[in-house]
Design an enzyme around this catalytic site. Sequence first.
Site, PDB file in Angstrom:
ATOM      1  N   LEU A 146       5.770  -0.391   4.983  1.00 10.88           N
ATOM      2  CA  LEU A 146       4.348  -0.064   5.117  1.00 10.88           C
ATOM      3  C   LEU A 146       3.834  -0.501   6.482  1.00 10.88           C
ATOM      4  O   LEU A 146       4.443  -1.305   7.174  1.00 10.88           O
ATOM      5  CB  LEU A 146       3.543  -0.735   4.004  1.00 10.88           C
ATOM      6  CG  LEU A 146       3.653  -2.253   3.835  1.00 10.88           C
ATOM      7  CD1 LEU A 146       2.724  -2.977   4.780  1.00 10.88           C
ATOM      8  CD2 LEU A 146       3.382  -2.650   2.405  1.00 10.88           C
ATOM      9  N   LYS A 203      15.800  -2.548   7.612  1.00 13.36           N
ATOM     10  CA  LYS A 203      14.441  -3.004   7.912  1.00 13.36           C
ATOM     11  C   LYS A 203      14.325  -3.408   9.378  1.00 13.36           C
ATOM     12  O   LYS A 203      13.389  -2.989  10.075  1.00 13.36           O
ATOM     13  CB  LYS A 203      14.083  -4.178   6.998  1.00 13.36           C
ATOM     14  CG  LYS A 203      12.758  -4.865   7.346  1.00 13.36           C
ATOM     15  CD  LYS A 203      11.570  -3.929   7.243  1.00 13.36           C
ATOM     16  CE  LYS A 203      10.276  -4.675   7.479  1.00 13.36           C
ATOM     17  NZ  LYS A 203       9.099  -3.804   7.417  1.00 13.36           N
ATOM     18  N   CYS A 259       5.757  -8.014  12.902  1.00 16.00           N
ATOM     19  CA  CYS A 259       7.090  -7.464  12.619  1.00 16.00           C
ATOM     20  C   CYS A 259       7.898  -7.082  13.854  1.00 16.00           C
ATOM     21  O   CYS A 259       9.035  -7.518  14.012  1.00 16.00           O
ATOM     22  CB  CYS A 259       6.961  -6.243  11.707  1.00 16.00           C
ATOM     23  SG  CYS A 259       6.306  -6.625  10.076  1.00 16.00           S
ATOM     24  N   PHE A 321      -4.479  -6.946  16.057  1.00 16.95           N
ATOM     25  CA  PHE A 321      -3.419  -6.250  16.781  1.00 16.95           C
ATOM     26  C   PHE A 321      -3.493  -4.737  16.604  1.00 16.95           C
ATOM     27  O   PHE A 321      -2.939  -3.982  17.401  1.00 16.95           O
ATOM     28  CB  PHE A 321      -2.038  -6.790  16.363  1.00 16.95           C
ATOM     29  CG  PHE A 321      -1.423  -6.139  15.155  1.00 16.95           C
ATOM     30  CD1 PHE A 321      -0.590  -5.039  15.292  1.00 16.95           C
ATOM     31  CD2 PHE A 321      -1.643  -6.641  13.880  1.00 16.95           C
ATOM     32  CE1 PHE A 321      -0.005  -4.440  14.188  1.00 16.95           C
ATOM     33  CE2 PHE A 321      -1.062  -6.059  12.771  1.00 16.95           C
ATOM     34  CZ  PHE A 321      -0.239  -4.958  12.918  1.00 16.95           C
ATOM     35  N   ARG A 329      -1.632 -11.555  14.535  1.00 16.77           N
ATOM     36  CA  ARG A 329      -0.344 -12.065  15.003  1.00 16.77           C
ATOM     37  C   ARG A 329       0.228 -11.200  16.126  1.00 16.77           C
ATOM     38  O   ARG A 329       0.348  -9.991  15.998  1.00 16.77           O
ATOM     39  CB  ARG A 329       0.646 -12.142  13.831  1.00 16.77           C
ATOM     40  CG  ARG A 329       0.353 -13.276  12.868  1.00 16.77           C
ATOM     41  CD  ARG A 329       1.238 -13.239  11.653  1.00 16.77           C
ATOM     42  NE  ARG A 329       0.945 -12.107  10.774  1.00 16.77           N
ATOM     43  CZ  ARG A 329       1.574 -11.872   9.631  1.00 16.77           C
ATOM     44  NH1 ARG A 329       2.538 -12.667   9.234  1.00 16.77           N
ATOM     45  NH2 ARG A 329       1.234 -10.827   8.895  1.00 16.77           N
ATOM     46  N   ARG A 425      -6.414   1.193  24.697  1.00 12.35           N
ATOM     47  CA  ARG A 425      -5.891   1.950  23.555  1.00 12.35           C
ATOM     48  C   ARG A 425      -6.086   3.454  23.705  1.00 12.35           C
ATOM     49  O   ARG A 425      -5.728   4.219  22.795  1.00 12.35           O
ATOM     50  CB  ARG A 425      -6.567   1.475  22.265  1.00 12.35           C
ATOM     51  CG  ARG A 425      -6.277   0.021  21.921  1.00 12.35           C
ATOM     52  CD  ARG A 425      -4.812  -0.204  21.660  1.00 12.35           C
ATOM     53  NE  ARG A 425      -4.480  -1.614  21.464  1.00 12.35           N
ATOM     54  CZ  ARG A 425      -3.257  -2.073  21.259  1.00 12.35           C
ATOM     55  NH1 ARG A 425      -2.242  -1.238  21.245  1.00 12.35           N
ATOM     56  NH2 ARG A 425      -3.027  -3.359  21.109  1.00 12.35           N
TER      57      ARG A 425
END
Length: 445
Positions: A146, A203, A259, A321, A329, A425
């Site tokens: 996800l 993963k 991640c 983020f 994070r 962005r």
Amino acid sequence: MSVIAKQCPDIQVTVVDLNEERIAAWNDMDLNNIPVYEPGLGDIVGEARGRNLFFSTDVEKAIDEADTIFISVNTPTKTYGAGKGLAADLKWIELCARQIARVSKTDKIIVEKSTLPVRTASTLKDILIHTGNGAKFQILSNPEFLAEGTAVNDLLNPDRVLIGGDQTEEGQKAIAALTDVYARWVPRERILTTNVWSSELSKLTANAFLAQRVSSINSLSELCEHTEADISEVAKAIGTDSRIGSKFLKASVGFGGSCFQKDILNLVYIARSYGLTEVADYWEQVIIMNDHQKRRFANKIIRTLYNTVNGKKIAFLGWAFKKDTNDTRESAAIYVADHLLFEQADIAVYDPKVQEQQIFTDLDYLASRSSEENKGLLHVEADPYEACKDAHAIAILTEWDEFISYDWQRIYDNMLKPAHIFDGRNILNKSALQAIGFKVCSVGS
């Protein structure tokens, strides 16, 4: 766990944590106060909580009663010892395994949900077998794919569910048991089963490939700025190639989150541990490019503001983020702010979901300066217009949708001139802002 409880009302789901304050927040009657901001999550928790979804600090009772235990603890990058800065810290995984082994009196299925290095399941199995009370355990790997901000929909409508387990008869029974849970709402053809090692590596690899695409397009954004090409046009052109696709080709100030960086560093460490230097160097370059993009963005602000930001107010719109999450994070905003604070900039931050204390905690973690210095140079505003008032420049660090709909004429009128916008962005209408009078710097154009 909340989605499983919603979709399977006959299955009791108990989420446990040692942190009493966090569990109290999950049990708060005001669903706006739950610890994790995720669109749609409050409604799901509200539907299932008290029916078959429970939040508790009684860890041992939950372990004793469970048939299946999902381990979902943090696995941060090590900050000490062998593998420092690269390997995953498995301290919490091991502590969980030892507690499960000590408490369990009946056979159980243990499911790895945390992102783990390859062959962690063998470590879990070794601990559970040799420190337990004779109970038998089956270890499954069931990684999440996800994305924060769309997590609820990703869980309700997943591209795939991956379950890895032993290729023994007992292992296959455990895989089938977990498959039956997901099959309550996920088509069986989307539930993939593998051996446990393939699942663990899949993963890490998925996050590495996604992060690699971000760093690849960001590397070209710098070239575009020197050649007068437009990175958005380049991304659109290559994204229409069916072999490449358009996802994760958005040039920006860089990727963040819990991640991508952690998993790539883990992959680098694993490759180096097997002596695969070239493989490790290849994937480490993705991190190097991401760090470069953040430094480059900060340096561009300094260079454009006449090579000094000392005493100049710079408004940060966004600290999370990415949009639709309160997770900070590895957010690019942290590192851009740190770079500008080193140059004595005055930074005003507005983010619709991130709390002031979290922002200062993020900066203090870097230990670049004292907490008092951080609080002296950076302040947090609850109103975006106040954050931008009297600013020399605005930096867009998170792609929140609300930023697009702001009254930019009002913001321009209350800024110091010339008024600069650094769109990290690439979400704003550059020509419309230029028509107002802004000097706009987008990534890659």
